[in-house]
Motif scaffolding. Structure first.
Motif, PDB file in Angstrom:
ATOM      1  N   PRO A  24      60.909  60.437  25.196  1.00  0.00           N
ATOM      2  CA  PRO A  24      60.904  60.643  23.623  1.00  0.00           C
ATOM      3  C   PRO A  24      61.369  58.801  23.309  1.00  0.00           C
ATOM      4  O   PRO A  24      62.370  58.396  23.601  1.00  0.00           O
ATOM      5  CB  PRO A  24      62.630  61.180  23.216  1.00  0.00           C
ATOM      6  CG  PRO A  24      62.710  61.748  24.456  1.00  0.00           C
ATOM      7  CD  PRO A  24      62.423  61.884  25.095  1.00  0.00           C
ATOM      8  N   ALA A  57      62.495  55.900  20.699  1.00  0.00           N
ATOM      9  CA  ALA A  57      63.900  55.836  19.714  1.00  0.00           C
ATOM     10  C   ALA A  57      62.905  55.429  18.652  1.00  0.00           C
ATOM     11  O   ALA A  57      63.770  55.482  17.471  1.00  0.00           O
ATOM     12  CB  ALA A  57      64.448  54.608  20.205  1.00  0.00           C
ATOM     13  N   VAL A 112      62.389  60.563  14.109  1.00  0.00           N
ATOM     14  CA  VAL A 112      62.586  61.365  13.564  1.00  0.00           C
ATOM     15  C   VAL A 112      61.732  62.033  12.564  1.00  0.00           C
ATOM     16  O   VAL A 112      62.389  61.639  11.741  1.00  0.00           O
ATOM     17  CB  VAL A 112      63.061  62.657  14.503  1.00  0.00           C
ATOM     18  CG1 VAL A 112      62.494  63.888  14.503  1.00  0.00           C
ATOM     19  CG2 VAL A 112      63.256  62.080  16.067  1.00  0.00           C
ATOM     20  N   LEU A 172      62.769  70.643  17.462  1.00  0.00           N
ATOM     21  CA  LEU A 172      63.152  70.343  16.374  1.00  0.00           C
ATOM     22  C   LEU A 172      64.762  70.857  15.658  1.00  0.00           C
ATOM     23  O   LEU A 172      64.717  72.254  15.213  1.00  0.00           O
ATOM     24  CB  LEU A 172      62.395  69.783  15.883  1.00  0.00           C
ATOM     25  CG  LEU A 172      62.738  69.311  14.140  1.00  0.00           C
ATOM     26  CD1 LEU A 172      63.024  67.975  14.485  1.00  0.00           C
ATOM     27  CD2 LEU A 172      60.877  68.842  13.446  1.00  0.00           C
ATOM     28  N   PRO A 173      65.511  71.086  16.001  1.00  0.00           N
ATOM     29  CA  PRO A 173      66.706  70.867  15.547  1.00  0.00           C
ATOM     30  C   PRO A 173      67.362  70.654  14.207  1.00  0.00           C
ATOM     31  O   PRO A 173      67.483  69.082  14.161  1.00  0.00           O
ATOM     32  CB  PRO A 173      68.038  71.091  16.827  1.00  0.00           C
ATOM     33  CG  PRO A 173      67.832  69.485  16.748  1.00  0.00           C
ATOM     34  CD  PRO A 173      66.355  69.168  17.297  1.00  0.00           C
ATOM     35  N   VAL A 218      61.360  63.581   9.729  1.00  0.00           N
ATOM     36  CA  VAL A 218      62.520  64.901   8.882  1.00  0.00           C
ATOM     37  C   VAL A 218      62.105  65.767   8.316  1.00  0.00           C
ATOM     38  O   VAL A 218      62.516  67.162   8.271  1.00  0.00           O
ATOM     39  CB  VAL A 218      63.562  63.486   8.218  1.00  0.00           C
ATOM     40  CG1 VAL A 218      65.067  64.645   7.666  1.00  0.00           C
ATOM     41  CG2 VAL A 218      63.803  62.184   8.635  1.00  0.00           C
ATOM     42  N   ALA A 224      70.144  71.051  22.928  1.00  0.00           N
ATOM     43  CA  ALA A 224      69.793  71.041  24.276  1.00  0.00           C
ATOM     44  C   ALA A 224      69.264  71.198  25.294  1.00  0.00           C
ATOM     45  O   ALA A 224      69.057  71.679  25.742  1.00  0.00           O
ATOM     46  CB  ALA A 224      70.189  69.228  24.525  1.00  0.00           C
ATOM     47  N   ARG A 259      70.504  69.636  13.017  1.00  0.00           N
ATOM     48  CA  ARG A 259      71.903  69.299  12.985  1.00  0.00           C
ATOM     49  C   ARG A 259      71.899  69.692  14.430  1.00  0.00           C
ATOM     50  O   ARG A 259      70.674  70.594  14.954  1.00  0.00           O
ATOM     51  CB  ARG A 259      72.481  69.463  12.217  1.00  0.00           C
ATOM     52  CG  ARG A 259      72.931  69.872  10.676  1.00  0.00           C
ATOM     53  CD  ARG A 259      74.035  69.917  10.277  1.00  0.00           C
ATOM     54  NE  ARG A 259      73.365  69.203   8.308  1.00  0.00           N
ATOM     55  CZ  ARG A 259      74.806  70.437   7.498  1.00  0.00           C
ATOM     56  NH1 ARG A 259      75.568  70.745   8.024  1.00  0.00           N
ATOM     57  NH2 ARG A 259      74.251  69.619   6.254  1.00  0.00           N
ATOM     58  N   PRO A 296      63.025  65.225  19.124  1.00  0.00           N
ATOM     59  CA  PRO A 296      63.954  64.640  20.012  1.00  0.00           C
ATOM     60  C   PRO A 296      64.087  65.330  21.290  1.00  0.00           C
ATOM     61  O   PRO A 296      65.259  65.073  21.987  1.00  0.00           O
ATOM     62  CB  PRO A 296      65.145  65.654  19.212  1.00  0.00           C
ATOM     63  CG  PRO A 296      64.718  66.714  17.799  1.00  0.00           C
ATOM     64  CD  PRO A 296      63.337  65.524  18.016  1.00  0.00           C
ATOM     65  N   ARG A 297      63.611  66.553  21.227  1.00  0.00           N
ATOM     66  CA  ARG A 297      63.545  67.107  22.745  1.00  0.00           C
ATOM     67  C   ARG A 297      61.930  66.990  23.244  1.00  0.00           C
ATOM     68  O   ARG A 297      61.290  67.830  22.261  1.00  0.00           O
ATOM     69  CB  ARG A 297      64.067  68.496  22.993  1.00  0.00           C
ATOM     70  CG  ARG A 297      66.340  68.374  22.620  1.00  0.00           C
ATOM     71  CD  ARG A 297      66.948  67.371  23.510  1.00  0.00           C
ATOM     72  NE  ARG A 297      66.449  68.248  25.504  1.00  0.00           N
ATOM     73  CZ  ARG A 297      67.183  66.860  25.607  1.00  0.00           C
ATOM     74  NH1 ARG A 297      68.385  66.138  25.738  1.00  0.00           N
ATOM     75  NH2 ARG A 297      67.629  67.890  27.112  1.00  0.00           N
ATOM     76  N   VAL A 301      72.317  68.277  17.468  1.00  0.00           N
ATOM     77  CA  VAL A 301      71.144  68.304  18.422  1.00  0.00           C
ATOM     78  C   VAL A 301      71.914  68.787  19.766  1.00  0.00           C
ATOM     79  O   VAL A 301      71.283  68.810  20.809  1.00  0.00           O
ATOM     80  CB  VAL A 301      70.751  66.502  18.564  1.00  0.00           C
ATOM     81  CG1 VAL A 301      69.602  66.102  19.926  1.00  0.00           C
ATOM     82  CG2 VAL A 301      69.663  66.367  17.141  1.00  0.00           C
ATOM     83  N   GLU A 302      72.820  67.996  20.155  1.00  0.00           N
ATOM     84  CA  GLU A 302      73.704  68.660  21.259  1.00  0.00           C
ATOM     85  C   GLU A 302      73.775  69.783  21.643  1.00  0.00           C
ATOM     86  O   GLU A 302      73.337  70.584  23.009  1.00  0.00           O
ATOM     87  CB  GLU A 302      75.402  67.829  21.245  1.00  0.00           C
ATOM     88  CG  GLU A 302      76.157  68.289  22.430  1.00  0.00           C
ATOM     89  CD  GLU A 302      75.756  66.967  23.619  1.00  0.00           C
ATOM     90  OE1 GLU A 302      76.136  67.105  24.605  1.00  0.00           O
ATOM     91  OE2 GLU A 302      75.294  66.570  23.305  1.00  0.00           O
TER      92      GLU A 302
END
Ligand code: HEM
Lengths: 542, 327
Positions: free
Chosen positions: A525, A527, A530, A490-491, A532, A499, A493, A132-133, A495-496
């Motif tokens: 990234p 779409a 990811v 990779l977090p 899991v 980030a 939960r 995700p990042r 993501v915000e």
């Protein structure tokens, strides 16, 4: 497999259809998170009768009244244990089941978490594009130095790191943070077990009792001194810690409107059975600790001093009798029972009310206008006949059974006044009054365990709800335009929040690495989903 | 302890003004919602959020930033009025405290006022961090209702405390309970909104295009997506739950000092326990795939009903040792 099931079957093993398998399956069922959920709902539901129906330990009279009013539902509830919900077998069974479930659920999780704590952060994924990042930096420094710098940065921010050299010549740094989440969660659930254990210790070894102590009299911590005693379940009444106290003075303050603002009981006390000499003041919210027990001031009231004389003026009754307050004005009611007047004469019973500040309503009825004793008076109704004391049944000292008696008169006395003849020429004098204090004596050896566990539970809970598990990888490889650093994060939960943390880290890296002349565009990234499976809490592994 | 009547009256007036501010703000939020141009949700976190599996984005609190739009002035005015109302409300509570020379949460009326102040504070903090203005109308509604009930049915004139309530731990206990209740309240509001939006999305009218998960302009796109509402509701509840836990512990410490036992299954204690267990159930339910979403939200709603019963039901219908019931 659902998450709960995965968690439950932490160690799936092939097994033949045997009793052992059946047992193991029911064990797994009992320790799955879904079962925990069901148990929690059951617990919430089970507590409801305890709050809407009267409870014996709190108010036995209300239970009797309820039974009297509900002839059908009452006995059914009684049989179900609804009048003592929190000691009912099904309630106790439920929380024992929760304990078993917790133990079963925590044991494998603790093992897995210990292993996760010892393990090294995992290898980087083959492609960062799916994280995700992502970010990339090119620099003029040689790869080894860059890898060391990345590691230092992450370490400074308390990430766990692991540096690996790969076959293609790249060096990778894997970093992980947020193990405290699972630690906190485990501490929380263990502490819940601690709370239950502490409650059990208190229930088995603690005791609690209440007694009314009149000014000028004493209290000795023995079973007979109590009006009500709930002795220790294991030790019985023998467990009562020896101490004694004397109530010297009781005081209450009120606002002009009659609202109480402060209560004080001046007492002398001593450990063992010595003469009570040490002085202290008991107040609401300020208990006295003595001999391992605590003494609390619960309530107070008035105790009129009444003397009854027979027709010859001989004193047949001379007592300070505690009356029970009925409302905020401290109108207090009580009963005087005079069984031995004179040979051949009927027994006397008096129903009386103590009015601390006597006043008259417009239609001429007496009432108490203020809780403090500004103008005390006693109004009474006298009965003569048989008090019913010989029936051998225990009697409530605050109630008069007038079935064998006739009313002989009534009246109203100020302090020092004596009534006209009640029965057989006997008279009654309202000498004065004293105040009484209702004290509660309690010892709960499980209390400290409960408090420490509860605080640990809270700390564990906050950690568990705040901390997030997250991973960062950096791959460092020498390229034509300098050293290329690819970073991916990779977090688990949120993501915000991650980030901004990730961006900060990358910005820091940029600051610390001398930039190469030409920087390739950062890969965007895609779409796709990811993977899991890359980061999992240990409780979900393997 | 004398009561300063002048200050007490000032406090009452200020509360009335605060309620008026909130009411007008609510109308503003509603107008903003109804007449403003549809809000478009910006994909966040580098575009990856919406593609993540649900369990990964559960606590992604963002509702997406609003683009500048028509009607924004009304919305901004509503926010300004909310802030003004908050200041006046805080002043009302403070003057009440000064009037009686004690903490201003000593009876049901004052407690309700404190709960609402906590709720509005929680909402404003949320608004500071995220564009959640759409929640404004629906957050203000229960606050106004609650304050209305407090000011009429529960109103108690300023007076000192009865001795049992005069304790250090009690102040902490009640303050924590008020904060937790206020935050649970906006969590509940958001949960209800989530359930509504979720139902709309299921019927394909939620304004969120399933493919792109971007709001479609055609219908009701002003609502944030169900997933983000769920996430906000979760983060509010996850904040309030430890506070509630702390309130229960502080209450037990106080009960130990006042009554000689830390827990006695008094109705108030029992309902605080039931509420706690139900919210723990909600936190347990969310990670379970079959419970995530509407079912977990259902648990949260039931938990909030229990919380309200713990407060209104127990105080008004069941009486226990908690002399707090002084309505
Ligand atoms: C008295 C019983 C229990 C209570 C009050 C309780 C309470 C809680 C609470 C409040 C959380 C949320 C904390 C967090 O999200 O990190 C939680 C999480 C959790 N509980 Fe329990 N629990 C109980 C029993 C159990 C049992 C018997 C299990 C065993 C299966 C269990 C397994 C878990 C797991 C795996 C989580 C983590 C959920 C997550 O973070 O996604 N709990 N529990």
């Amino acid at each position: 497999m659902t998450r709960g099931e995965r968690h439950a079957g932490a160690h799936p093993r092939p097994g033949s259809v045997t009793l052992a398998v059946g047992l193991r399956q029911s064990w797994r069922g009992l320790t799955s998170m879904r079962t925990a959920l069901v148990l929690l709902f059951a617990l919430a539901l089970a507590a409801v009768p305890g709050s809407v129906l009267p409870q014996r330990p709190l108010n036995p009279f209300a239970v009797d009244r309820f039974l009297g009013e509900h002839s059908i539902a009452g006995p059914i509830y009684d049989r179900l244990g609804f009048f003592d919900t929190f000691a009912a077998p099904w309630f106790v069974g439920l929380y024992l089941l929760i304990c078993v479930s917790l133990v079963g659920c925590l044991t494998p999780r603790i093992r897995l978490h210990a292993r996760a704590l010892a393990a090294r952060p995992p290898r980087p994924p083959r492609s960062f594009a799916r994280l995700p990042r992502t970010a990339s930096v090119t620099t003029t420094l040689p790869p080894a130095e860059v890898a060391a710098a990345v590691r230092r940065r992450l370490r400074a921010r308390r990430w766990r790191t692991e540096t690996r050299v790969h076959d293609d010549g790249a060096t990778s740094v894997s970093a992980e943070k947020g193990y405290a989440r699972e630690t906190g969660n485990l501490v929380f659930h263990l502490a819940i077990l601690g709370v239950i254990a502490g409650v059990a210790v208190g229930a088995l070894l603690g005791y609690e009792g209440r007694a009314i102590v009149v000014e000028g009299t004493g209290f000795t911590n023995t079973a007979v001194a109590y009006d009500e005693l709930d002795p220790s379940r294991l030790g019985g009444a023998a467990d009562l810690a020896p101490f004694s106290l004397v109530l010297d003075d009781f005081d209450a303050d009120y606002t002009d409107g009659g609202q109480p603002t402060d209560f004080r009981a001046d007492v002398r006390y001593a450990e063992g059975f010595d003469e009570p000499r040490r002085r202290t003041t008991l107040r609401v919210n300020h208990p006295l600790s003595v001999a391992g027990s605590r003494v609390y001031l619960l309530a107070h009231g008035y105790a009129p001093h009444i003397v009854v004389r027979d027709k010859d003026g001989r004193v047949v009754y001379d007592e300070v009798t505690p009356f029970l307050p009925q409302d905020g004005s401290f109108l207090s009611t009580g009963v005087i029972k005079v069984p031995d007047v004179s040979p051949g004469l009927p027994q006397i019973g008096v129903r009386a009310a103590f009015l601390p500040t006597v006043d008259l309503t417009r239609d001429g009825r007496l009432f108490s206008g203020f809780p403090d004793a500004r103008a005390p008076a006693v109004s009474f109704e006298a009965f003569a006949g048989d008090l019913g004391l010989d029936a051998g049944l225990p009697q409530n000292v605050y109630e008069l059974d007038t079935r064998g008696m006739v009313r002989t008169g009534g009246g109203f006395l100020l302090p020092g006044e004596t009534s006209g003849p009640l029965a057989g020429g006997a008279t009654m004098t309202f000498v004065g009054f004293r105040e009484w204090a209702n004290v509660q004596v309690a010892r709960d050896p499980g209390q400290r365990i409960v408090l420490v566990s509860a605080v640990l539970a809270l700390a564990g809970l906050m950690t568990s709800l705040r901390v997030r598990r997250r991973r960062i990888w950096a791959r460092v490889i020498a390229g034509p335009g300098g050293t290329l650093v690819e970073v991916g994060g990779l977090p688990r939960r949120n993501v915000e929040a991650f980030a901004s943390e990730f961006d900060r880290l990358v910005a820091e890296l940029r600051e610390h690495l001398p930039p190469a002349p030409r920087e390739p565009a950062a890969p965007q990234p895609t779409a796709d989903a990811v993977p899991v499976s890359d980061v999992r809490d240990s409780r979900e592994a393997p | 302890m004398p009561v300063d009547q002048g200050l007490a009256e000032l406090s009452d007036t200020l509360l009335l003004v605060a309620v008026l501010c909130y009411a007008v703000a609510m109308i503003g939020y509603a107008a903003d919602w109804a007449f403003g141009r549809p809000l478009s949700l910006r994909p966040i976190a580098g575009g990856a959020t919406d593609t993540l599996p649900a369990s990964w984005t559960q606590t992604t609190g963002r509702l997406g930033a609003a683009h500048p739009r028509r009607g924004a002035a009304v919305g901004a005015a509503a926010v300004a009025l909310t802030v003004l109302g908050w200041v006046v409300h805080a002043a009302s509570l403070t003057t009440r405290g000064l009037a009686v020379e004690r903490v201003p949460w000593g009876n049901m009326y004052e407690f309700s006022s404190a709960v609402c102040l906590a709720a509005v504070t929680g909402y404003l903090c949320l608004l500071y961090r995220q564009p959640v203005r759409h929640l404004g109308a629906i957050v203000m509604l229960p606050v106004i209702v609650y304050l209305g009930i407090a000011g009429t049915l529960l109103y108690a004139p300023a007076s000192p405390l009865v001795p049992a309530l005069n304790s250090y731990w009690l102040k902490i206990h009640v303050a924590a309970a008020a904060i937790a209740t206020g935050i649970f309240m906006i969590g509940f509001t958001t949960t209800v909104l989530y359930l509504v939006q979720d139902a709309r999305e299921r019927r394909g009218r939620g304004g969120v295009n399933e493919q792109s998960r971007m709001p479609s302009v055609s219908s009701g796109g002003r609502m944030p997506s169900a997933a983000s509402l769920d996430a906000v509701a979760y983060s509010l509840t996850a904040f309030a739950f430890p506070v509630w836990t702390f309130a229960v512990i502080a209450g037990a410490v106080w009960a130990e000092a006042a009554w000689g036992r830390y827990w006695g299954w008094d109705p108030k204690e029992t309902w605080a326990f039931i509420t706690w267990v139900l919210y723990a159930g909600y936190l347990h339910a969310r990670p379970l795939p079959r419970w995530h979403g509407r079912r977990a939200a259902g648990v949260a709603v039931v938990a909030f009903v229990a919380l309200m019963f713990c407060y209104f039901g127990v105080n008004l219908w069941i009486s226990g040792l908690h002399s707090y019931a002084g309505v």
